[in-house]
Design an enzyme around this catalytic site. Structure first.
Site, PDB file in Angstrom:
ATOM      1  N   ASN A  34     -13.448  -4.699   1.714  1.00 20.31           N
ATOM      2  CA  ASN A  34     -12.005  -3.871   1.436  1.00 20.31           C
ATOM      3  C   ASN A  34     -11.710  -3.879   2.767  1.00 20.31           C
ATOM      4  O   ASN A  34     -12.221  -3.366   3.306  1.00 20.31           O
ATOM      5  CB  ASN A  34     -12.810  -2.027   1.060  1.00 20.31           C
ATOM      6  CG  ASN A  34     -12.115  -1.394   1.437  1.00 20.31           C
ATOM      7  OD1 ASN A  34     -10.544  -1.585   1.723  1.00 20.31           O
ATOM      8  ND2 ASN A  34     -12.222  -0.547   1.411  1.00 20.31           N
ATOM      9  N   GLY A  35     -10.789  -3.785   3.470  1.00 22.15           N
ATOM     10  CA  GLY A  35     -10.043  -3.552   4.706  1.00 22.15           C
ATOM     11  C   GLY A  35      -9.235  -4.835   4.828  1.00 22.15           C
ATOM     12  O   GLY A  35      -9.073  -5.911   4.043  1.00 22.15           O
ATOM     13  N   HIS A  62      26.081  15.841   8.257  1.00 22.89           N
ATOM     14  CA  HIS A  62      25.750  14.665   9.219  1.00 22.89           C
ATOM     15  C   HIS A  62      25.674  12.819   8.710  1.00 22.89           C
ATOM     16  O   HIS A  62      25.151  12.563   8.927  1.00 22.89           O
ATOM     17  CB  HIS A  62      25.098  15.377  10.241  1.00 22.89           C
ATOM     18  CG  HIS A  62      24.613  16.673  11.185  1.00 22.89           C
ATOM     19  ND1 HIS A  62      25.606  16.980  11.854  1.00 22.89           N
ATOM     20  CD2 HIS A  62      24.593  18.061  11.050  1.00 22.89           C
ATOM     21  CE1 HIS A  62      25.817  17.775  12.028  1.00 22.89           C
ATOM     22  NE2 HIS A  62      25.116  18.593  11.843  1.00 22.89           N
ATOM     23  N   LYS A 105      -5.290   5.326  -4.140  1.00 23.58           N
ATOM     24  CA  LYS A 105      -5.509   7.315  -3.294  1.00 23.58           C
ATOM     25  C   LYS A 105      -5.668   6.934  -2.328  1.00 23.58           C
ATOM     26  O   LYS A 105      -6.438   8.072  -1.701  1.00 23.58           O
ATOM     27  CB  LYS A 105      -6.815   7.484  -4.210  1.00 23.58           C
ATOM     28  CG  LYS A 105      -6.995   8.952  -3.737  1.00 23.58           C
ATOM     29  CD  LYS A 105      -6.110   9.843  -4.213  1.00 23.58           C
ATOM     30  CE  LYS A 105      -6.646  11.605  -4.579  1.00 23.58           C
ATOM     31  NZ  LYS A 105      -5.619  12.102  -4.243  1.00 23.58           N
ATOM     32  N   GLU A 161       8.111  17.039   1.071  1.00 25.03           N
ATOM     33  CA  GLU A 161       6.766  17.074  -0.095  1.00 25.03           C
ATOM     34  C   GLU A 161       7.155  16.382  -1.426  1.00 25.03           C
ATOM     35  O   GLU A 161       6.622  15.694  -2.582  1.00 25.03           O
ATOM     36  CB  GLU A 161       5.484  17.768  -0.225  1.00 25.03           C
ATOM     37  CG  GLU A 161       4.559  17.751  -0.422  1.00 25.03           C
ATOM     38  CD  GLU A 161       3.570  16.690  -0.708  1.00 25.03           C
ATOM     39  OE1 GLU A 161       3.958  15.888   0.111  1.00 25.03           O
ATOM     40  OE2 GLU A 161       2.823  16.586  -1.376  1.00 25.03           O
ATOM     41  N   GLU A 171       6.751   8.345  -5.347  1.00 23.60           N
ATOM     42  CA  GLU A 171       5.355   8.432  -6.076  1.00 23.60           C
ATOM     43  C   GLU A 171       5.395   7.923  -7.475  1.00 23.60           C
ATOM     44  O   GLU A 171       4.377   7.286  -8.176  1.00 23.60           O
ATOM     45  CB  GLU A 171       4.272   8.115  -5.114  1.00 23.60           C
ATOM     46  CG  GLU A 171       3.682   9.831  -5.213  1.00 23.60           C
ATOM     47  CD  GLU A 171       2.490   9.728  -4.156  1.00 23.60           C
ATOM     48  OE1 GLU A 171       2.190  11.241  -3.882  1.00 23.60           O
ATOM     49  OE2 GLU A 171       1.854   9.207  -3.749  1.00 23.60           O
ATOM     50  N   ARG A 218      -9.187   4.090  -6.189  1.00 22.85           N
ATOM     51  CA  ARG A 218      -8.560   2.911  -4.912  1.00 22.85           C
ATOM     52  C   ARG A 218      -7.427   1.410  -5.132  1.00 22.85           C
ATOM     53  O   ARG A 218      -7.459   1.006  -3.623  1.00 22.85           O
ATOM     54  CB  ARG A 218     -10.156   2.791  -4.240  1.00 22.85           C
ATOM     55  CG  ARG A 218     -10.844   3.778  -4.023  1.00 22.85           C
ATOM     56  CD  ARG A 218     -12.615   3.501  -3.592  1.00 22.85           C
ATOM     57  NE  ARG A 218     -12.145   3.024  -2.226  1.00 22.85           N
ATOM     58  CZ  ARG A 218     -11.793   3.667  -1.482  1.00 22.85           C
ATOM     59  NH1 ARG A 218     -12.532   4.947  -1.391  1.00 22.85           N
ATOM     60  NH2 ARG A 218     -12.573   3.374   0.160  1.00 22.85           N
ATOM     61  N   LYS A 231       6.734  13.107  -3.391  1.00 20.44           N
ATOM     62  CA  LYS A 231       6.205  12.986  -5.539  1.00 20.44           C
ATOM     63  C   LYS A 231       6.848  12.826  -6.089  1.00 20.44           C
ATOM     64  O   LYS A 231       6.819  11.646  -7.060  1.00 20.44           O
ATOM     65  CB  LYS A 231       5.326  14.764  -5.446  1.00 20.44           C
ATOM     66  CG  LYS A 231       4.458  15.637  -6.233  1.00 20.44           C
ATOM     67  CD  LYS A 231       3.456  15.383  -5.272  1.00 20.44           C
ATOM     68  CE  LYS A 231       3.091  14.287  -4.462  1.00 20.44           C
ATOM     69  NZ  LYS A 231       2.024  14.385  -3.240  1.00 20.44           N
ATOM     70  N   TRP A 269      -6.539  -3.494  -4.354  1.00 17.57           N
ATOM     71  CA  TRP A 269      -5.152  -3.222  -4.335  1.00 17.57           C
ATOM     72  C   TRP A 269      -5.388  -4.196  -2.448  1.00 17.57           C
ATOM     73  O   TRP A 269      -5.780  -4.337  -1.981  1.00 17.57           O
ATOM     74  CB  TRP A 269      -5.124  -2.138  -3.571  1.00 17.57           C
ATOM     75  CG  TRP A 269      -3.980  -1.389  -2.635  1.00 17.57           C
ATOM     76  CD1 TRP A 269      -2.723  -1.563  -3.592  1.00 17.57           C
ATOM     77  CD2 TRP A 269      -3.122  -1.886  -1.755  1.00 17.57           C
ATOM     78  NE1 TRP A 269      -1.738  -0.033  -3.376  1.00 17.57           N
ATOM     79  CE2 TRP A 269      -1.773  -1.405  -1.849  1.00 17.57           C
ATOM     80  CE3 TRP A 269      -3.421  -1.731  -0.143  1.00 17.57           C
ATOM     81  CZ2 TRP A 269      -1.230  -0.621  -0.718  1.00 17.57           C
ATOM     82  CZ3 TRP A 269      -2.291  -1.970   0.761  1.00 17.57           C
ATOM     83  CH2 TRP A 269      -2.002  -1.228   0.314  1.00 17.57           C
ATOM     84  N   CYS A 291      -9.568  -1.139  -1.881  1.00 22.32           N
ATOM     85  CA  CYS A 291     -10.079  -1.643  -2.564  1.00 22.32           C
ATOM     86  C   CYS A 291     -11.667  -0.762  -2.866  1.00 22.32           C
ATOM     87  O   CYS A 291     -11.572   0.162  -2.157  1.00 22.32           O
ATOM     88  CB  CYS A 291     -10.554  -2.830  -2.168  1.00 22.32           C
ATOM     89  SG  CYS A 291      -9.215  -4.022  -1.818  1.00 22.32           S
TER      90      CYS A 291
HETATM   91  C1  AGP Z   1       0.289  11.461  -1.647  1.00 19.27           C
HETATM   92  O1  AGP Z   1       0.433  12.388  -2.650  1.00 19.27           O
HETATM   93  C2  AGP Z   1      -0.055  10.303  -1.542  1.00 19.27           C
HETATM   94  N1  AGP Z   1      -0.466   9.451  -2.495  1.00 19.27           N
HETATM   95  C3  AGP Z   1      -0.542  10.443   0.240  1.00 19.27           C
HETATM   96  O2  AGP Z   1       0.943  10.421   0.877  1.00 19.27           O
HETATM   97  C4  AGP Z   1      -1.421  11.278   0.764  1.00 19.27           C
HETATM   98  O3  AGP Z   1      -1.530  12.137   0.778  1.00 19.27           O
HETATM   99  C5  AGP Z   1      -1.759   9.856   2.102  1.00 19.27           C
HETATM  100  O4  AGP Z   1      -1.877   8.432   1.889  1.00 19.27           O
HETATM  101  C6  AGP Z   1      -3.091  10.371   3.485  1.00 19.27           C
HETATM  102  O5  AGP Z   1      -3.678  10.552   2.471  1.00 19.27           O
HETATM  103  P1  AGP Z   1      -5.228  11.094   3.107  1.00 19.27           P
HETATM  104  O6  AGP Z   1      -5.045  12.490   3.002  1.00 19.27           O
HETATM  105  O7  AGP Z   1      -6.309  11.144   2.129  1.00 19.27           O
HETATM  106  O8  AGP Z   1      -5.824  11.258   4.402  1.00 19.27           O
END
Ligand code: AGP
Length: 605
Positions: free
Chosen positions: A98-99, A501, A600, A478, A485, A27, A482, A74, A2
């Site tokens: 936050n946490g 497989h 983020k 990757e 998400e 966040r 992308k 969040w 958060c």
């Molecule tokens: C990437 O698009 C994501 N939003 C997520 O996987 C991110 O890379 C991951 O949470 C790690 O974050 P960081 O690089 O800040 O540690």
């Protein structure tokens, strides 16, 4: 994950709190709230949804007061509704958090038996209640100290009090918290970016610290209740630049910046006239490294997977790449002759931080590869390599991924060179290819429209697969992450050779499939795997630098990449992956910078 803000000032604080909350929305953005102290009473206002909803409430009914706290949430405990939104307040105390408080259920029962009634489903409310209870018998410092000692878990807190009209309290264990210094006002924020329009003088709380912010001073205490001093950092201008400008969203800006950020990163680490990689102070002599362990989450983990291929290819060192949330709890055989590398854009990811902490406690050699240089991971690592990508705001990581890969590649080549693992010609060839990468990235970026056109094929898909072999496999993973998400379409990245497989059973007529097929030593094999998919009805988007025409009739669309050394083709393959996720999400009307359910900076386990 958060966002927290706190301000004590000689003027009204609510609009500055809201401005800072907007910067922290990356966040968490499922609810928002604010508490100010107005003539001796706590004025709490909150809502579900975005900060703009809170703004509407404040427009109708402004919050008055020279001191206050704010929050973007969040959700971890309890659905994102108004009751569960922060702050959580009693008549005496108001708290933003936050946490996660891991023993909140136990604490709730303990305080319910004392007659306290809980209104929300959150873990945070116990903090408010415990503080309220201690304040009946203890002074302010002891109440904070004793409350913090009852909590198990990770947290950053911001607190205001009815009876202490001049103070905002901050506390940190596990989750990041910064304080900012102003003139006749001081600030608290989950990161320095939130405070950027108010100050460029920042200190960071360390684990166990708490602080008391007054208008004219800030007092810091450590976990032992001892007063301590903090180093003050001056933020550079770069950290202050994080605006969208003319771009529609941060993600498109951040994708577009990648040629420049790659150039900058190369410039920071490569002496281009002497072809020398300037990475010194590696905490372990390269020739003595027994093994390299790379640890990260999400996209950063994919950069580690990529580095695994490079380290295997260019050095004689054994290498493992691990997901931090697994690594931190596994019985990994840790060894003092190994180098432990932690990769994180934010430098605050809870699992990656915990994995680093585990290694630090054993006295192992650690290296942090981060974008945010004042972050917790940077501060705890023995050795830090910034990726120099500039602020990344879009939740989907783009330019940071390219930056992480670049630093990992240069570190690999440096270690390899120092160990004499790579011959001079091979080294020179790779360096000359690295030097021209920014221009090749630029060229690839200019072909965005082609991907935009094909994106429509994906919007109604039940699911899709990204296939690659060798160096392309991490990029396939990757690419799939992308798309998931951003567009909420199910996507998996597979090693193309694995299809037969099991996953081949998923291919249906018309299913869009992305095949990464650079002209490398796996090319023919990848093409065979692609034919197997086409034979079962898959509609292939092929990404390649191969220029032959033979295959074209079977392929729905071929995206032509500029030619590069196949060992570093990952940088170019990444770009159409980003464009594809972006345009599919745009067509589906998804929120590009703030995808649902995500945040983020993942500062909870
Ligand atoms: C990437 O698009 C994501 N939003 C997520 O996987 C991110 O890379 C991951 O949470 C790690 O974050 P960081 O690089 O800040 O540690």
């Amino acid at each position: 994950m958060c966002g927290i803000v706190g301000i004590v000032s000689n003027k009204s604080v609510s609009s500055s709190i809201v401005d800072a909350l907007k910067k922290l929305e990356y966040r968490g953005y499922d609810s928002a709230g604010i508490s100010t102290l107005n003539k001796g009473f706590i004025d709490e206002k909150k809502c579900s949804g975005r900060v703009e909803n809170l703004e509407k409430i404040l427009f109708e009914n402004p919050s008055i007061g020279d001191l206050g706290i704010g929050h973007v949430r969040w959700a971890t405990h309890g659905v994102p509704n108004k009751i569960n939104a922060h702050p959580h307040s009693t008549e005496q105390v108001s708290v933003v958090h936050n946490g996660i408080i891991e023993n909140s259920d136990k604490l709730k029962k303990e305080y319910e038996s004392k007659g306290y009634i809980f209104k929300s489903q959150t873990d945070t409310e116990v903090i408010t209640v415990i503080l309220t209870d201690y304040l009946k018998t203890e002074n302010l410092i002891d109440s904070i100290y004793k409350t913090l000692n009852k909590l198990i878990g990770s947290f950053a807190l911001g607190v205001i009090f009815k009876d202490f009209e001049d103070v905002v309290v901050g506390a940190r264990r596990g989750s990041p918290l910064a304080v900012g210094y102003g003139h006749n006002e001081n600030f608290l924020g989950s990161d320095s970016y939130a405070l950027k329009t108010m100050t460029n003088k920042i200190s960071y709380l360390d684990d166990g610290d708490f602080c008391l912010l007054y208008k004219e001073k800030i007092e810091f205490y450590n976990f032992d209740k001892k007063k301590i001093n903090k180093k003050i950092f001056e933020l550079s201008n770069e950290e202050n630049i994080a605006e969208k400008g003319d771009y529609k969203d941060f993600m498109s800006k951040e994708i577009d910046e990648q040629s420049y950020t790659t150039k900058k990163c190369i410039h920071e680490y490569l002496d281009q006239s002497r072809n020398k990689i300037n990475i010194y102070n590696i905490p372990i002599n390269p020739s003595k490294i027994n093994k390299i362990r790379l640890v990260a989450c999400g996209t950063a983990y994919h950069s580690c997977l990529m580095a695994k291929y490079w380290i295997e290819e260019f050095t004689s060192i054994d290498v493992e790449a691990d997901i931090a949330s697994e690594f931190r709890y596994r019985n990994v055989k840790l060894n003092k002759d190994d180098l432990y590398i932690f990769v994180s854009q934010s430098g605050e990811t809870a699992d990656t931080y915990a994995a680093l902490e585990k290694c630090k406690k054993r006295g192992l050699k650690t290296c942090g590869i981060v974008n945010v240089v004042e972050s917790s991971i940077a501060r705890l690592s023995d050795f830090v390599l910034p990726i120099h990508a500039g602020p990344e705001i879009g939740v989907a990581s783009t330019k940071a991924f390219i930056g992480q890969m670049m630093v990992l590649l240069l570190l690999t080549l440096k270690i390899s060179k120092d160990r004499n693992d790579l011959n001079e010609n091979n080294y020179k060839k790779l360096i000359s290819e690295i030097k021209i990468l920014p221009s090749l990235i630029k060229k690839t970026l200019s072909k965005q429209k082609e991907i935009q056109q094909i994106a429509r094929d994906f919007i109604n898909a039940k699911g899709t697969m990204y296939l690659g072999r060798g160096y392309s496999y991490p990029i396939a993973m990757e690419g799939a992450l992308k798309l998931k998400e951003l567009s909420y379409i199910h996507a998996e990245g597979y090693a193309a050779g694995e299809m037969k497989h099991g996953p081949l059973a998923l291919i249906e007529d018309g299913m869009p499939i992305v095949v990464l097929a650079p002209k490398d030593r796996f090319f023919e094999k990848t093409i065979s795997n692609m034919q197997e998919v086409i034979a079962r009805g898959g509609k292939v988007l092929m990404i390649t630098n191969d220029t032959s025409e033979i295959l074209n009739e079977n392929i729905r669309f071929k995206f032509q990449l500029p030619d590069t050394d196949s060992r570093i083709s990952a940088f170019l393959l990444t770009i159409p992956m980003q464009f594809l996720a972006y345009h599919v999400a745009l067509l589906k009307n998804c929120d590009i910078d703030k995808p649902r359910n995500l945040a983020k900076s993942v500062t909870v386990e």
